[in-house]
Write a protein that holds these residues in place. Structure first.
Motif, PDB file in Angstrom:
ATOM      1  N   TYR A  76       0.838  -1.202   0.000  1.00  0.00           N
ATOM      2  CA  TYR A  76       0.000   0.000   0.000  1.00  0.00           C
ATOM      3  C   TYR A  76       0.871   1.250   0.000  1.00  0.00           C
ATOM      4  CZ  TYR A  76      -3.323  -3.578   1.341  1.00  0.00           C
ATOM      5  OH  TYR A  76      -4.080  -4.717   1.367  1.00  0.00           O
ATOM      6  N   LYS A  77       1.530   1.447  -1.110  1.00  0.00           N
ATOM      7  CA  LYS A  77       2.379   2.624  -1.272  1.00  0.00           C
ATOM      8  C   LYS A  77       1.868   3.491  -2.409  1.00  0.00           C
ATOM      9  CE  LYS A  77       6.863   1.082   0.540  1.00  0.00           C
ATOM     10  NZ  LYS A  77       8.298   0.894   0.219  1.00  0.00           N
ATOM     11  N   ARG A  78       1.992   4.787  -2.217  1.00  0.00           N
ATOM     12  CA  ARG A  78       1.652   5.722  -3.287  1.00  0.00           C
ATOM     13  C   ARG A  78       2.789   5.761  -4.303  1.00  0.00           C
ATOM     14  NH1 ARG A  78      -0.033   8.732   1.432  1.00  0.00           N
ATOM     15  NH2 ARG A  78      -2.312   8.938   1.490  1.00  0.00           N
ATOM     16  N   ASP A  79       2.543   6.439  -5.414  1.00  0.00           N
ATOM     17  CA  ASP A  79       3.573   6.565  -6.446  1.00  0.00           C
ATOM     18  C   ASP A  79       4.828   7.239  -5.905  1.00  0.00           C
ATOM     19  OD1 ASP A  79       1.872   5.379  -8.225  1.00  0.00           O
ATOM     20  OD2 ASP A  79       1.128   7.264  -9.074  1.00  0.00           O
ATOM     21  N   SER A  80       4.637   8.081  -4.906  1.00  0.00           N
ATOM     22  CA  SER A  80       5.773   8.790  -4.313  1.00  0.00           C
ATOM     23  C   SER A  80       6.617   7.882  -3.418  1.00  0.00           C
ATOM     24  CB  SER A  80       5.273   9.972  -3.482  1.00  0.00           C
ATOM     25  OG  SER A  80       4.470   9.509  -2.396  1.00  0.00           O
ATOM     26  N   GLY A  81       6.091   6.690  -3.121  1.00  0.00           N
ATOM     27  CA  GLY A  81       6.792   5.780  -2.230  1.00  0.00           C
ATOM     28  C   GLY A  81       6.317   5.860  -0.796  1.00  0.00           C
TER      29      GLY A  81
END
Length: 300
Positions: free
Chosen positions: A233-238
C-alpha cells in the motif's frame, strides 16, 4: 408461475385456493416496503444494543441503548423523547489516536503504564515486524476492557475511550471487529524499557504545545497485520498509504497500536514510558448511520 385456477375451483376451510396455498403474495407500494425494511433494522438495532449491554456487563443507566433512526418515522411521540439525542458516532474507516496527553497528571500516566504492562503480558506480541511486535487473535472484549481502563486527557475529542469500547462491542455483536491484533511499536534506536516483560525501544515524539504531540502514528504500522503487509500500500511517491490500508481491512479485523513514548523527548520529569494509543479501523456497516440515544446517560 402456474396459471390462475378456474373460478369454480374448490376453496379450503381457510378460504385459500388449495393449489395456491403456498403462493401467498402481499401487494404493497415501494414506499411501504422501504419503511418496513427500515423498521426491521430499527428492531434489530435494539436487539444488538441489548446484547452489547449484556456482553459489556453494564446497565442501561451506564451504557445508553442505541436505536437506529428511521428516515421517515419518529421512534416515539415527541413528548416522550425529550431526552433523545441523534448521534453519528461511528469510527468506520477511521484511525483515532491519543495526540492530547495527560502529561501533567502522573497518576494517569502510571495507571496507563500498569494497564499496558498487563495487556502486553496477556497477549504476548511475539512476531517482530516493521519496527515493533505483533500479537494476533485478540478478542474484542480484551480490547474494549483495555480501552475502558485507559485514562485519557479530559479535553480529548476523537479518542473517547468509553465510547470506542462500547462501539467495538456493539459492532462485534453483528460479526464486525471480532478479530483484533495488537502492535507495540519499538524504535530500534530508542532508549530501552520493559513493557509486559518485553524489551522495547521507546518512540520519540515531541510536543507541539503543552500537552499535544501532533501526529502519533507511523503510516506503515497501519498495515502490519494485513495479509500483504504495508509494502503493498504505497503511493507513487513511495509513501505509505494508511487510508488504503484501512480500506483494505476486512470489517472483522481491527488493530490496536501502542506507542511507548520517551518521556525525555516530551520534556517531563518522569523516567517511565508514556503510553499512547491509536486504532486502525475497517469500514463497518454503520458508516453514515444516525442513531438515537438517551442524552441523560453520560456515555451515550
Amino acid at each position: 408461475m402456474p396459471p390462475p385456477p378456474p373460478a369454480s375451483a374448490p376453496r379450503s376451510g381457510s378460504g385459500w385456493l388449495k393449489h395456491s396455498a403456498k403462493q401467498v403474495r402481499i401487494w404493497t407500494t415501494d414506499g411501504i416496503a422501504r419503511w418496513f425494511s427500515e423498521l426491521a433494522l430499527v428492531e434489530q438495532s435494539l436487539r444488538d444494543s441489548i446484547i452489547a449491554l449484556a456482553r459489556a456487563g453494564r446497565r442501561p443507566d451506564q451504557m445508553a441503548i442505541r436505536l437506529r433512526a428511521h428516515s421517515d418515522f419518529l421512534l416515539t411521540a415527541r413528548n416522550k423523547s425529550r431526552t433523545a439525542l441523534p448521534q453519528q458516532d461511528s469510527w468506520s474507516g477511521e484511525h483515532p489516536q491519543t495526540v492530547l496527553l495527560p502529561l501533567s497528571d502522573p497518576a494517569k500516566l502510571q495507571t496507563n503504564l500498569a494497564l499496558t504492562d498487563l495487556l502486553v503480558e496477556e497477549v504476548f506480541p511475539s512476531a517482530k515486524c516493521h519496527g515493533g511486535m505483533l500479537a494476533r487473535d485478540v478478542p474484542p472484549e480484551t480490547i474494549a476492557a483495555f480501552l475502558r481502563g485507559y485514562h485519557i486527557h479530559e479535553d480529548i475529542v476523537v479518542f473517547r475511550n468509553d465510547l470506542l469500547a462500547d462501539w467495538i462491542i456493539g459492532r462485534s455483536t453483528i460479526g464486525e471487529l471480532t478479530d483484533w491484533s495488537v502492535f507495540v511499536a519499538s524504535a530500534g534506536d530508542g532508549k530501552l524499557a520493559t513493557l509486559g516483560g518485553r524489551e522495547v525501544g521507546l518512540v520519540r515524539r515531541k510536543r507541539i504545545s503543552s500537552e499535544s504531540i501532533g501526529i502519533l502514528t507511523d503510516p506503515v504500522h497501519e498495515g502490519v497485520d494485513l495479509p500483504r503487509g504495508p509494502d503493498a500500500y504505497k503511493r507513487d511517491s513511495g509513501a505509505y498509504d494508511a487510508e488504503a490500508m484501512r480500506a483494505a481491512r476486512p470489517s472483522t479485523q481491527g488493530l490496536l497500536l501502542i506507542y511507548p513514548l520517551d518521556p525525555e523527548y516530551l520534556g517531563i520529569p518522569s523516567r517511565k514510558p508514556v503510553i499512547t494509543l491509536a486504532l486502525s479501523l475497517p469500514q463497518t456497516s454503520d458508516a453514515g448511520t444516525t442513531w438515537i440515544v438517551n442524552s441523560m446517560v453520560s456515555n451515550g
